[in-house]
Scaffold this active site. Structure first.
Site, PDB file in Angstrom:
ATOM      1  N   ASP A 217       8.995  -4.852 -46.474  1.00 48.58           N
ATOM      2  CA  ASP A 217       8.061  -3.881 -45.862  1.00 48.58           C
ATOM      3  C   ASP A 217       8.843  -2.265 -45.542  1.00 48.58           C
ATOM      4  OD1 ASP A 217       6.202  -5.648 -47.491  1.00 48.58           O
ATOM      5  OD2 ASP A 217       5.761  -6.618 -44.880  1.00 48.58           O
TER       6      ASP A 217
ATOM      7  N   ARG B 131       0.944   2.411 -33.431  1.00 49.12           N
ATOM      8  CA  ARG B 131       0.631   3.840 -33.787  1.00 49.12           C
ATOM      9  C   ARG B 131      -0.235   3.767 -33.128  1.00 49.12           C
ATOM     10  NH1 ARG B 131       3.566   1.750 -37.399  1.00 49.12           N
ATOM     11  NH2 ARG B 131       1.722   1.254 -38.879  1.00 49.12           N
TER      12      ARG B 131
ATOM     13  N   GLU C  26      -2.756  -3.547  -5.149  1.00 44.91           N
ATOM     14  CA  GLU C  26      -3.325  -2.854  -3.102  1.00 44.91           C
ATOM     15  C   GLU C  26      -3.325  -2.116  -2.368  1.00 44.91           C
ATOM     16  OE1 GLU C  26      -1.084  -7.138  -3.655  1.00 44.91           O
ATOM     17  OE2 GLU C  26      -1.307  -5.252  -4.464  1.00 44.91           O
TER      18      GLU C  26
END
Length: 388
Positions: free
Chosen positions: A216, A223, A44
């Site tokens: 992994d 990214r 605002e």
């Protein structure tokens, strides 16, 4: 009001709510703003500032003959910024439309304060109220429960696999010339991967289990250009993590462990500046409620749960997943017969999605399913960030 929503999602305001404001005179937008980040100017006040800069000496006239639209009741307390109610009254705005009451007991009451001072205040219609609640579902959840909101995000192949077979990973590693390190196989399309990084940018924290980290060796970063990296939360009951893992490249990581963890490793990680949260166990599984309460206490209102399926199943079993986002790929991974525990976990995730209120959209060749548990009163949080 929809313009308020579009402005609001430009910010990264956690632990504050997403807020956008638009000042309209005779059907024309004369000023607008959004809350960019905690501690910065509120929506605002930014919209009023824009009108003053644009119209100079004529600004008081424009403000006094305009309507302010905002997706959340203007705040009525002093925090890092002064009350929005005072900014509105000083500006001379005579009409305000807001889309939902503020759930925060410290900040609520702005509508009443404005009305007592002669401002015509109106609550938007039911449809806009519902969209406003969905947009700030994590904020509302943290205020009401004292826990962080959890979005479970997962990519599934056409044959309901969450990862390639060992042979598939080996082939990808040989193709890349890197056979010495884990090589992730992406199930979803480039368009879906882009969406996933938008989610990482907007979430203050991301969570993964030790199985995903060991398989992994992910970075768990955002990214996308100009994106912000979330706090990395690794669930590792016994503290089996490799101390050279990519997720431990800096101290923006928190490890959630059980009491039977490797205490020598815990000591070394603490010396490096990492935070460890020790969780109780129930029935051989970590209890995640204290973790989500701890995160809420840190000012983190939203966690993106990315992996893996067993961790997701455990969170679902404890009733702690608020929303699921499934990227359904047309690819078949051909991984053969899936590990029974993994298959059970995937079945639990699919069942949770089917039992919820859903919205769908396309992302390249993929279908994206957004689902919110039926017990939740609000709609899905994420679609607003991707609808065009």
């Amino acid at each position: 009001m929809r313009r308020c929503f579009s402005l609001a999602i430009k910010g990264r305001p956690s632990p504050n709510p997403f807020v956008g404001a638009v000042i309209v005179r005779n059907g024309r937008v004369v000023g607008e703003g959004f809350h960019e980040a905690a501690g910065q100017r509120h929506a605002e006040a930014e919209a009023i500032r824009q009108v003053k800069r644009k119209f100079g000496a004529m600004a008081p006239y424009f403000l006094s003959t305009s309507t302010l639209y905002v997706n959340l009741e203007p705040c009525d307390h002093y925090g890092k910024q002064p009350p929005c109610t005072q900014a509105i009254l000083r500006a001379g705005i005579r009409r305000v439309v807001y889309a939902m009451p503020d759930p925060n007991p410290q900040a609520r009451g702005g509508a009443g304060t404005l009305a007592k001072n002669g401002v015509n205040v109106r609550l938007a219609g039911a449809k806009m109220q519902a969209e406003a609640r969905a947009l700030n579902a994590p904020f509302i959840h943290r205020i009401r429960t004292g826990r962080a909101y959890v979005t479970l995000k997962m990519a599934l192949s056409k044959d309901n696999q969450v990862a390639a077979s060992g042979a598939g990973r080996q082939a990808a590693a040989l193709k890349s010339g890197r056979t010495d390190k884990p090589h992730p196989i992406y199930i979803s399309s480039p368009a879906s991967l882009e969406m996933a990084h938008v989610m990482r940018d907007k979430c203050p924290a991301i969570m993964a289990g030790i199985g995903t980290v060991r398989a992994d060796n992910p970075r768990l970063t955002c990214r996308m250009a100009g994106g912000h990296d979330p706090l990395r939360i690794i669930v590792d009951a016994r503290l089996q993590i490799d101390e050279k893992a990519k997720v431990l490249r800096d101290d923006r990581a928190l490890l959630a462990c059980g009491r039977k963890m490797d205490r020598q490793k815990a000591g070394r990680l603490k010396k490096r500046g990492f935070s460890l949260v020790i969780l109780p166990e129930r029935g051989g599984r970590l209890d995640f409620r204290p973790l989500l309460a701890h995160l809420a206490g840190m000012g983190i209102d939203h966690v993106l749960l990315e992996g893996g399926p067993r961790l997701a199943e455990s969170m679902l079993r404890q009733g702690l997943v608020n929303e699921t986002v499934l990227f359904r790929s047309p690819k078949k991974m051909g991984a053969g017969k899936q590990d029974p525990e993994m298959a059970k976990a995937v079945d639990a995730i699919l069942a949770a999605s089917r039992a919820a209120r859903r919205q769908t959209m396309r992302s390249g060749p993929d279908r994206v399913e957004f689902a919110r548990a039926r017990k939740e009163k609000n709609g899905c949080f994420w679609p607003a960030f991707f609808e065009k």
